[in-house]
Motif scaffolding. Structure first.
Motif, mmCIF file in Angstrom:
data_model
loop_
_atom_site.group_PDB
_atom_site.id
_atom_site.type_symbol
_atom_site.label_atom_id
_atom_site.label_comp_id
_atom_site.label_asym_id
_atom_site.label_seq_id
_atom_site.Cartn_x
_atom_site.Cartn_y
_atom_site.Cartn_z
ATOM 1 N N ARG A 1 55.637 50.205 35.119
ATOM 2 C CA ARG A 1 55.888 49.957 33.698
ATOM 3 C C ARG A 1 55.377 51.116 32.847
ATOM 4 O O ARG A 1 56.024 51.533 31.900
ATOM 5 C CB ARG A 1 55.226 48.657 33.253
ATOM 6 C CG ARG A 1 56.110 47.454 33.481
ATOM 7 C CD ARG A 1 55.546 46.217 32.825
ATOM 8 N NE ARG A 1 55.002 45.394 33.904
ATOM 9 C CZ ARG A 1 53.756 44.974 33.992
ATOM 10 N NH1 ARG A 1 52.892 45.236 33.060
ATOM 11 N NH2 ARG A 1 53.363 44.251 35.017
ATOM 12 N N LYS A 2 54.215 51.638 33.203
ATOM 13 C CA LYS A 2 53.643 52.759 32.462
ATOM 14 C C LYS A 2 54.515 54.003 32.614
ATOM 15 O O LYS A 2 54.746 54.738 31.662
ATOM 16 C CB LYS A 2 52.228 53.045 32.960
ATOM 17 C CG LYS A 2 51.512 54.108 32.173
ATOM 18 C CD LYS A 2 50.087 54.274 32.647
ATOM 19 C CE LYS A 2 49.367 55.339 31.847
ATOM 20 N NZ LYS A 2 48.003 55.524 32.279
ATOM 21 N N LYS B 1 52.155 47.557 37.209
ATOM 22 C CA LYS B 1 51.601 48.182 36.013
ATOM 23 C C LYS B 1 51.919 49.675 35.990
ATOM 24 O O LYS B 1 52.282 50.226 34.950
ATOM 25 C CB LYS B 1 50.085 47.960 35.986
ATOM 26 C CG LYS B 1 49.395 48.504 34.783
ATOM 27 C CD LYS B 1 47.907 48.208 34.850
ATOM 28 C CE LYS B 1 47.159 48.835 33.695
ATOM 29 N NZ LYS B 1 45.721 48.606 33.785
#
Length: 72
Positions: free
Chosen positions: A58-59, A55
């Motif tokens: 991806r951020k 996560k």
């Protein structure tokens, strides 16, 4: 049969049951990384930490500054 990799584990091919037992003894999770490989590749990792890192990466990619093209 699966190929098992991990931070403190040498890559080795073993049965799925043995891989699950190994992950259980290390109190970690067995995550399938590459199902299309021959044999499939699984990683022994803390799954919650793995999801957090995915996560976060991806951020970071999404928040990367975008270049603007200015024409004169």
């Amino acid at each position: 049969m699966v190929r098992v990799v991990g931070e403190e584990i040498e890559a080795e091919v073993m049965s799925i049951q043995d891989a699950l037992k190994l992950a259980d003894t290390l109190e970690l999770d067995l995550v399938e990384i590459s199902p299309n490989a021959d044999p499939p590749v699984c990683r022994i990792v803390d799954y919650q930490k793995f999801l957090y890192q995915q996560k976060k990466s991806r951020k970071r990619l999404r928040l990367r500054p975008q270049r603007l093209l200015l024409r004169r």
